[in-house]
Write a protein that holds these residues in place. Structure first.
Motif, PDB file in Angstrom:
ATOM      1  N   TYR A  36      30.742  31.058 111.167  1.00 45.29           N
ATOM      2  CA  TYR A  36      31.785  30.408 111.203  1.00 45.29           C
ATOM      3  C   TYR A  36      33.542  30.927 110.770  1.00 45.29           C
ATOM      4  CZ  TYR A  36      29.682  26.539 113.678  1.00 45.29           C
ATOM      5  OH  TYR A  36      28.964  25.311 113.935  1.00 45.29           O
ATOM      6  N   TYR A  37      34.529  30.366 111.367  1.00 46.42           N
ATOM      7  CA  TYR A  37      36.037  30.720 110.930  1.00 46.42           C
ATOM      8  C   TYR A  37      36.053  30.836 109.514  1.00 46.42           C
ATOM      9  CZ  TYR A  37      35.705  29.345 116.118  1.00 46.42           C
ATOM     10  OH  TYR A  37      34.747  29.202 117.225  1.00 46.42           O
ATOM     11  N   ALA A  38      35.254  30.391 108.576  1.00 46.86           N
ATOM     12  CA  ALA A  38      35.958  29.974 107.199  1.00 46.86           C
ATOM     13  C   ALA A  38      34.615  29.262 107.214  1.00 46.86           C
ATOM     14  CB  ALA A  38      36.422  29.951 106.445  1.00 46.86           C
ATOM     15  N   SER A  39      34.573  29.015 104.854  1.00 45.85           N
ATOM     16  CA  SER A  39      33.188  28.157 105.269  1.00 45.85           C
ATOM     17  C   SER A  39      32.865  27.677 103.935  1.00 45.85           C
ATOM     18  CB  SER A  39      31.594  29.233 104.942  1.00 45.85           C
ATOM     19  OG  SER A  39      31.349  30.122 103.942  1.00 45.85           O
ATOM     20  N   THR A  40      32.774  26.143 103.566  1.00 43.12           N
ATOM     21  CA  THR A  40      33.252  25.650 101.474  1.00 43.12           C
ATOM     22  C   THR A  40      32.503  26.272 101.469  1.00 43.12           C
ATOM     23  OG1 THR A  40      35.730  24.718 102.789  1.00 43.12           O
ATOM     24  CG2 THR A  40      34.022  24.224 100.622  1.00 43.12           C
ATOM     25  N   VAL A  41      32.295  26.357 100.106  1.00 46.38           N
ATOM     26  CA  VAL A  41      31.758  26.110  99.344  1.00 46.38           C
ATOM     27  C   VAL A  41      31.500  25.094  98.569  1.00 46.38           C
ATOM     28  CG1 VAL A  41      30.303  26.886  96.655  1.00 46.38           C
ATOM     29  CG2 VAL A  41      31.176  28.159  98.902  1.00 46.38           C
ATOM     30  N   LEU A  42      30.309  24.389  97.486  1.00 46.88           N
ATOM     31  CA  LEU A  42      29.954  22.884  97.373  1.00 46.88           C
ATOM     32  C   LEU A  42      29.173  23.028  96.273  1.00 46.88           C
ATOM     33  CD1 LEU A  42      29.560  21.122 100.960  1.00 46.88           C
ATOM     34  CD2 LEU A  42      32.017  20.266  99.113  1.00 46.88           C
ATOM     35  N   ALA A  43      29.287  21.991  95.188  1.00 49.68           N
ATOM     36  CA  ALA A  43      28.556  22.215  93.850  1.00 49.68           C
ATOM     37  C   ALA A  43      28.197  21.075  92.978  1.00 49.68           C
ATOM     38  CB  ALA A  43      29.629  23.109  92.986  1.00 49.68           C
ATOM     39  N   LEU A  44      27.437  21.260  92.822  1.00 49.30           N
ATOM     40  CA  LEU A  44      26.941  19.506  91.889  1.00 49.30           C
ATOM     41  C   LEU A  44      26.327  20.764  90.427  1.00 49.30           C
ATOM     42  CD1 LEU A  44      25.854  17.434  92.490  1.00 49.30           C
ATOM     43  CD2 LEU A  44      23.803  18.029  92.344  1.00 49.30           C
ATOM     44  N   LEU A  45      27.811  19.542  89.635  1.00 49.06           N
ATOM     45  CA  LEU A  45      28.418  20.058  88.952  1.00 49.06           C
ATOM     46  C   LEU A  45      27.264  19.715  87.323  1.00 49.06           C
ATOM     47  CD1 LEU A  45      31.701  22.227  88.897  1.00 49.06           C
ATOM     48  CD2 LEU A  45      28.740  23.854  89.080  1.00 49.06           C
ATOM     49  N   MET A  46      26.951  19.318  86.374  1.00 52.01           N
ATOM     50  CA  MET A  46      26.436  18.776  84.804  1.00 52.01           C
ATOM     51  C   MET A  46      28.065  19.165  83.903  1.00 52.01           C
ATOM     52  SD  MET A  46      23.142  17.461  84.230  1.00 52.01           S
ATOM     53  CE  MET A  46      22.884  15.839  82.745  1.00 52.01           C
ATOM     54  N   ASN A  47      27.846  17.847  83.159  1.00 55.95           N
ATOM     55  CA  ASN A  47      28.660  18.340  81.797  1.00 55.95           C
ATOM     56  C   ASN A  47      27.815  19.110  81.007  1.00 55.95           C
ATOM     57  OD1 ASN A  47      29.494  17.710  78.919  1.00 55.95           O
ATOM     58  ND2 ASN A  47      31.163  17.237  79.485  1.00 55.95           N
ATOM     59  N   LYS A  48      28.282  20.042  80.911  1.00 56.93           N
ATOM     60  CA  LYS A  48      27.027  21.007  79.208  1.00 56.93           C
ATOM     61  C   LYS A  48      26.535  20.252  78.218  1.00 56.93           C
ATOM     62  CE  LYS A  48      26.035  26.003  78.560  1.00 56.93           C
ATOM     63  NZ  LYS A  48      27.105  27.168  78.766  1.00 56.93           N
ATOM     64  N   ALA A  49      26.929  19.588  77.695  1.00 58.63           N
ATOM     65  CA  ALA A  49      26.792  18.963  76.753  1.00 58.63           C
ATOM     66  C   ALA A  49      26.123  18.173  76.418  1.00 58.63           C
ATOM     67  CB  ALA A  49      28.193  18.578  75.995  1.00 58.63           C
ATOM     68  N   ARG A  50      26.393  17.019  77.499  1.00 62.72           N
ATOM     69  CA  ARG A  50      25.833  16.396  78.458  1.00 62.72           C
ATOM     70  C   ARG A  50      24.366  16.934  78.369  1.00 62.72           C
ATOM     71  NH1 ARG A  50      23.311  11.553  77.851  1.00 62.72           N
ATOM     72  NH2 ARG A  50      23.079   9.869  79.684  1.00 62.72           N
ATOM     73  N   TYR A  51      24.123  17.768  79.023  1.00 60.02           N
ATOM     74  CA  TYR A  51      22.670  18.073  79.113  1.00 60.02           C
ATOM     75  C   TYR A  51      22.035  18.582  78.377  1.00 60.02           C
ATOM     76  CZ  TYR A  51      19.503  21.284  80.786  1.00 60.02           C
ATOM     77  OH  TYR A  51      17.675  22.161  81.460  1.00 60.02           O
TER      78      TYR A  51
END
Length: 348
Positions: free
Chosen positions: A242-257
């Motif tokens: 494709y002509y470009a793409s978008t990276v998507l992320a599922l991120l968690m608060n590090k201290a909470r984890y």
């Protein structure tokens, strides 16, 4: 077994009584419920929530004997913009966010290699490539988070109201919403004028003529009702990136984890990472195929480029990659090596 002791006075005599009580298993004794606040930027009916995040939460609940629960806040209900979601996770306003790192311009420069033009061809292979690229090259720029998944949207394409985008010349003079810095550079290289705006505002902007169309993933077309204001939807020749793409992320608060009990962390760990990336990719590819069918059924047109037009567009957009290599090089990073790694991983 454990003993519970108490004393009682009877007729001037003090009697000590010990009762035996069973020792409860640790998991039952704690009986602690962990509620994870999850925020994202799309409506609650979007595939990201209905087909990935909600089933993932159900898996966490089942795997933890219902000790893990999720509270989901779609459509930026916790405040801020899509670009500020990474800060909501970092500062603990949300425990977990799903967003595009590219919405936070300049914060995650290395992972942009996976968003460059003509690299990602679909969501499954693209998501695997993004995850492997992150582990090998971009982990440092995400070290403030517990990274649960990084995946690809399968590719950004052109959705326009009045005329199709066939070759480079057809973009000239058009105002196009672009989701990320890289996609904006791609629109500019092809002769259009990029306009940055949140996904929720795109449909109204096209309806009012503020922009002529959008460079966007197929996956967001129906959640944002983009098909109601656009007639033409471009696609590369079959099997081409494709002509470009978008990276998507599922991120968690590090201290909470880190503060979670070890058994709860273990549940999250075994249901995140590569298995979750695979689910994102499979769901996205299914949604892409279904969305194309829906668009055609509702009277829209999926315009597949000729190979000649595609090659001409690819040549015109080459400057985007060249500029990115120079930019990242100014940070002391070998951009050419990163691009080569991105292409090799996406081509597998």
């Amino acid at each position: 077994m454990t003993c519970l002791a108490f004393s009682r006075t009877v007729g001037g005599l003090t009697l000590a009584v010990a009762l035996a009580a069973p020792l409860l298993p640790p998991t039952l004794a704690r009986a602690e419920t962990v509620t994870l606040k999850i925020a994202h930027f799309l409506p609650p009916g979007a595939p990201a929530q209905k087909q990935v995040i909600e089933p993932w939460c159900a898996t966490l609940a089942a795997d933890s004997n219902n000790q893990i629960k999720c509270q989901i806040f779609p459509a930026l209900q916790l405040g801020g913009t899509a670009g500020q979601l990474v800060d909501l996770a970092k500062n603990g306003v949300a425990d977990i966010v799903w967003t595009a790192p590219g919405y936070s311009t300049g914060r995650f420069p290395v992972i942009e290699a996976m968003e460059l033009p003509f690299i990602v061809r679909d969501a499954t292979s693209g998501s695997r490539a993004v995850w492997d690229f992150f582990q090998a090259h971009a982990a440092k720029e995400f070290e403030a988070y517990k990274v649960l998944a990084l995946h690809s949207n399968g590719g950004d394409t052109f959705h326009t109201a009045a005329k199709p985008i066939a070759g480079p010349d057809s973009m000239k003079g058009l105002k196009m919403r672009a989701p990320t810095r890289i996609s904006a550079k791609t629109v500019l290289a092809l002769g259009g004028t990029p306009v940055n705006m949140p996904p929720a505002q795109v449909t109204e902007a096209i309806a009012k003529g503020v922009v002529d169309g959008a460079m966007s993933a197929w996956e967001v077309v129906t959640p944002t009702k983009l098909q109601e204001v656009t007639k033409f939807h471009s696609d590369p020749p079959k099997g081409q990136p494709y002509y470009a793409s978008t990276v998507l992320a599922l991120l968690m608060n590090k201290a909470r984890y880190s503060d979670l009990p070890p058994d709860i962390r273990a549940v999250i760990d075994r249901n995140s990472g590569a298995p979750l990336v695979e689910r994102f990719g499979a769901v996205w590819d299914g949604v892409i195929a279904a969305t194309k069918e829906k668009v055609v059924a509702e009277g829209g047109a999926v315009v597949v480029q000729t190979q000649a037009d595609y090659d001409a567009m690819r040549a015109a957009a080459r400057v985007v990659e060249e500029e990115w290599v120079k930019e990242i090089g100014a940070r002391g990073v070998d951009g050419a090596a990163l691009v080569a790694a991105a292409r090799a991983l996406a081509a597998r």
